[in-house]
Design a protein around this motif. Structure first.
Motif, PDB file in Angstrom:
ATOM      1  N   ALA A 107      47.824  24.723  29.222  1.00  0.00           N
ATOM      2  CA  ALA A 107      47.781  25.034  30.776  1.00  0.00           C
ATOM      3  C   ALA A 107      49.049  24.773  31.459  1.00  0.00           C
ATOM      4  CB  ALA A 107      46.654  24.360  31.361  1.00  0.00           C
ATOM      5  N   GLU A 108      49.312  25.569  32.427  1.00  0.00           N
ATOM      6  CA  GLU A 108      50.632  24.879  33.281  1.00  0.00           C
ATOM      7  C   GLU A 108      50.015  24.783  34.632  1.00  0.00           C
ATOM      8  OE1 GLU A 108      52.669  29.207  34.019  1.00  0.00           O
ATOM      9  OE2 GLU A 108      53.123  28.025  32.020  1.00  0.00           O
ATOM     10  N   ALA A 109      50.822  23.873  35.439  1.00  0.00           N
ATOM     11  CA  ALA A 109      50.302  23.746  36.845  1.00  0.00           C
ATOM     12  C   ALA A 109      51.136  25.048  37.486  1.00  0.00           C
ATOM     13  CB  ALA A 109      50.909  22.489  37.277  1.00  0.00           C
ATOM     14  N   GLN A 110      50.463  25.612  38.782  1.00  0.00           N
ATOM     15  CA  GLN A 110      50.739  26.553  39.456  1.00  0.00           C
ATOM     16  C   GLN A 110      50.234  26.445  40.852  1.00  0.00           C
ATOM     17  OE1 GLN A 110      49.450  30.072  37.639  1.00  0.00           O
ATOM     18  NE2 GLN A 110      47.664  30.030  38.646  1.00  0.00           N
ATOM     19  N   PRO A 111      50.894  26.912  41.782  1.00  0.00           N
ATOM     20  CA  PRO A 111      50.311  26.836  43.466  1.00  0.00           C
ATOM     21  C   PRO A 111      48.879  27.163  43.389  1.00  0.00           C
ATOM     22  CG  PRO A 111      52.341  27.728  43.191  1.00  0.00           C
ATOM     23  CD  PRO A 111      52.087  27.717  41.806  1.00  0.00           C
ATOM     24  N   ALA A 112      48.170  26.336  44.109  1.00  0.00           N
ATOM     25  CA  ALA A 112      46.721  26.604  44.160  1.00  0.00           C
ATOM     26  C   ALA A 112      46.418  27.619  44.963  1.00  0.00           C
ATOM     27  CB  ALA A 112      46.016  25.376  44.565  1.00  0.00           C
ATOM     28  N   VAL A 113      45.622  28.570  44.591  1.00  0.00           N
ATOM     29  CA  VAL A 113      45.289  29.849  45.366  1.00  0.00           C
ATOM     30  C   VAL A 113      43.733  29.902  45.742  1.00  0.00           C
ATOM     31  CG1 VAL A 113      45.096  32.364  45.257  1.00  0.00           C
ATOM     32  CG2 VAL A 113      47.120  31.238  44.178  1.00  0.00           C
ATOM     33  N   TYR A 114      43.038  29.317  46.980  1.00  0.00           N
ATOM     34  CA  TYR A 114      41.840  29.531  47.183  1.00  0.00           C
ATOM     35  C   TYR A 114      41.647  30.908  47.918  1.00  0.00           C
ATOM     36  CZ  TYR A 114      42.346  24.808  46.189  1.00  0.00           C
ATOM     37  OH  TYR A 114      42.368  23.287  45.418  1.00  0.00           O
ATOM     38  N   SER A 115      40.646  31.347  47.267  1.00  0.00           N
ATOM     39  CA  SER A 115      40.307  32.773  47.863  1.00  0.00           C
ATOM     40  C   SER A 115      39.044  33.432  47.281  1.00  0.00           C
ATOM     41  CB  SER A 115      41.491  34.069  47.668  1.00  0.00           C
ATOM     42  OG  SER A 115      41.274  34.288  46.294  1.00  0.00           O
ATOM     43  N   SER A 116      38.433  34.058  47.984  1.00  0.00           N
ATOM     44  CA  SER A 116      37.408  34.639  47.544  1.00  0.00           C
ATOM     45  C   SER A 116      37.124  35.912  46.746  1.00  0.00           C
ATOM     46  CB  SER A 116      36.332  34.948  48.756  1.00  0.00           C
ATOM     47  OG  SER A 116      36.892  36.073  49.447  1.00  0.00           O
ATOM     48  N   VAL A 117      38.580  36.154  46.237  1.00  0.00           N
ATOM     49  CA  VAL A 117      38.663  37.349  45.368  1.00  0.00           C
ATOM     50  C   VAL A 117      38.428  36.986  43.980  1.00  0.00           C
ATOM     51  CG1 VAL A 117      40.529  38.744  44.565  1.00  0.00           C
ATOM     52  CG2 VAL A 117      40.626  38.058  47.006  1.00  0.00           C
ATOM     53  N   ALA A 118      37.920  37.977  43.377  1.00  0.00           N
ATOM     54  CA  ALA A 118      37.580  37.307  41.887  1.00  0.00           C
ATOM     55  C   ALA A 118      38.776  37.342  41.128  1.00  0.00           C
ATOM     56  CB  ALA A 118      36.570  38.504  41.334  1.00  0.00           C
ATOM     57  N   GLN A 129      39.091  29.691  32.993  1.00  0.00           N
ATOM     58  CA  GLN A 129      40.154  30.418  33.583  1.00  0.00           C
ATOM     59  C   GLN A 129      40.009  30.303  35.310  1.00  0.00           C
ATOM     60  OE1 GLN A 129      43.182  30.875  32.544  1.00  0.00           O
ATOM     61  NE2 GLN A 129      43.890  31.530  34.734  1.00  0.00           N
ATOM     62  N   SER A 130      39.033  30.738  35.751  1.00  0.00           N
ATOM     63  CA  SER A 130      38.586  30.650  37.241  1.00  0.00           C
ATOM     64  C   SER A 130      38.827  29.313  37.990  1.00  0.00           C
ATOM     65  CB  SER A 130      37.269  31.246  37.391  1.00  0.00           C
ATOM     66  OG  SER A 130      36.863  31.233  38.824  1.00  0.00           O
ATOM     67  N   ILE A 131      38.126  28.360  36.922  1.00  0.00           N
ATOM     68  CA  ILE A 131      38.158  26.989  37.492  1.00  0.00           C
ATOM     69  C   ILE A 131      39.737  26.337  37.726  1.00  0.00           C
ATOM     70  CG2 ILE A 131      37.519  24.583  36.952  1.00  0.00           C
ATOM     71  CD1 ILE A 131      34.842  25.771  35.763  1.00  0.00           C
ATOM     72  N   ALA A 132      40.182  26.620  36.554  1.00  0.00           N
ATOM     73  CA  ALA A 132      41.636  26.160  36.483  1.00  0.00           C
ATOM     74  C   ALA A 132      42.388  26.849  37.620  1.00  0.00           C
ATOM     75  CB  ALA A 132      42.375  26.707  35.168  1.00  0.00           C
ATOM     76  N   GLU A 133      42.579  27.981  37.863  1.00  0.00           N
ATOM     77  CA  GLU A 133      43.180  28.558  38.992  1.00  0.00           C
ATOM     78  C   GLU A 133      42.682  28.024  40.270  1.00  0.00           C
ATOM     79  OE1 GLU A 133      43.415  32.879  38.905  1.00  0.00           O
ATOM     80  OE2 GLU A 133      44.297  32.827  36.777  1.00  0.00           O
ATOM     81  N   ARG A 134      41.424  27.752  40.436  1.00  0.00           N
ATOM     82  CA  ARG A 134      41.066  27.199  41.742  1.00  0.00           C
ATOM     83  C   ARG A 134      41.495  25.998  42.052  1.00  0.00           C
ATOM     84  NH1 ARG A 134      37.626  29.019  45.952  1.00  0.00           N
ATOM     85  NH2 ARG A 134      36.818  31.008  45.336  1.00  0.00           N
ATOM     86  N   LEU A 135      42.009  25.131  40.878  1.00  0.00           N
ATOM     87  CA  LEU A 135      42.720  23.731  40.936  1.00  0.00           C
ATOM     88  C   LEU A 135      44.054  23.927  40.782  1.00  0.00           C
ATOM     89  CD1 LEU A 135      39.530  21.959  39.217  1.00  0.00           C
ATOM     90  CD2 LEU A 135      40.419  21.989  41.644  1.00  0.00           C
ATOM     91  N   GLY A 136      44.594  24.942  40.624  1.00  0.00           N
ATOM     92  CA  GLY A 136      46.207  25.065  40.640  1.00  0.00           C
ATOM     93  C   GLY A 136      46.921  25.143  39.214  1.00  0.00           C
ATOM     94  N   TYR A 137      46.070  25.822  38.139  1.00  0.00           N
ATOM     95  CA  TYR A 137      46.512  25.634  36.896  1.00  0.00           C
ATOM     96  C   TYR A 137      46.295  27.097  36.506  1.00  0.00           C
ATOM     97  CZ  TYR A 137      46.863  20.642  36.289  1.00  0.00           C
ATOM     98  OH  TYR A 137      47.330  19.347  36.704  1.00  0.00           O
ATOM     99  N   ARG A 138      47.107  27.596  35.328  1.00  0.00           N
ATOM    100  CA  ARG A 138      46.869  28.622  34.701  1.00  0.00           C
ATOM    101  C   ARG A 138      46.813  28.249  33.154  1.00  0.00           C
ATOM    102  NH1 ARG A 138      49.717  32.029  31.721  1.00  0.00           N
ATOM    103  NH2 ARG A 138      51.656  30.985  31.725  1.00  0.00           N
ATOM    104  N   LEU A 139      45.822  28.849  32.670  1.00  0.00           N
ATOM    105  CA  LEU A 139      45.579  28.448  30.985  1.00  0.00           C
ATOM    106  C   LEU A 139      46.649  29.366  30.326  1.00  0.00           C
ATOM    107  CD1 LEU A 139      41.621  28.406  30.757  1.00  0.00           C
ATOM    108  CD2 LEU A 139      43.468  26.539  30.897  1.00  0.00           C
ATOM    109  N   ALA A 140      47.132  28.891  29.261  1.00  0.00           N
ATOM    110  CA  ALA A 140      48.170  29.460  28.501  1.00  0.00           C
ATOM    111  C   ALA A 140      47.248  30.348  27.429  1.00  0.00           C
ATOM    112  CB  ALA A 140      49.041  28.351  27.895  1.00  0.00           C
TER     113      ALA A 140
END
Length: 164
Positions: A124-135, A153-164
């Motif tokens: 995984a890699e850290a990325q800017p957190a994106v909080y939206s209601s978009v799927a 992946q959804s949880i990771a993106e909500r917390l500012g990560y992207r799975l590799a």
């Protein structure tokens, strides 16, 4: 108050503060009452004992504090079939509180720790957190048959990560 009881109170106050609880005089009085009893008691009994240490303590403050302490895993609630709910502090010798089932704050911290560990391993890699209601879009290299990976992946993106 004995020296041992005073030390226990200071330790409990430090635990509460470390978890983000503000220690007011009424809350301190409730903690003192719980420490003095040492066993489970209902809110009204705790209120009466707390008022000996701070007369302005209210029943609402007792319930709010007990609810917060329970959410943080610092107290156990026992609800008898017929009667008032009783609360007791977890073992004061324990350095880390036992997480209460369903405590969202603790679960989020656990998931964030898990994601940091995945990042260290290169998954995984850290990325800017994106909080939206978009799927959240699915990963290109994972099939829609694997909903667990999509959820992670959804949880990771909500917390500012992207799975590799």
């Amino acid at each position: 108050m004995t020296e041992t009881a005073c030390d226990a109170l200071l330790a409990w106050e430090a635990r509460c503060k470390s978890l983000g609880l503000l220690m007011t005089a009424p809350r301190r009085a409730i903690l003192i009452a719980m420490l003095e009893f040492g066993t489970a008691h209902d809110a009204v009994t705790l209120l009466q004992a707390a008022r000996e240490h701070h007369a302005a303590t209210s029943l609402g403050t007792v319930y709010r504090l007990l609810r917060e302490l329970e959410q943080l895993g610092l107290v156990q609630a026992h609800a008898p079939a017929h009667g008032r709910c009783h609360w007791r502090l977890h073992d004061s010798h324990s350095t880390t509180p036992e997480p209460a089932p369903g405590n969202v704050r603790i679960m989020v911290k656990q998931v964030q720790h898990f994601l940091r560990e995945l990042e260290k391993l290169g998954f995984a890699e850290a990325q800017p957190a994106v909080y939206s209601s978009v799927a959240v879009p699915r990963l290109a290299n994972h099939s829609p048959v694997d909903p667990t990976v999509d959820l992670l992946q959804s949880i990771a993106e909500r917390l500012g990560y992207r799975l590799a």
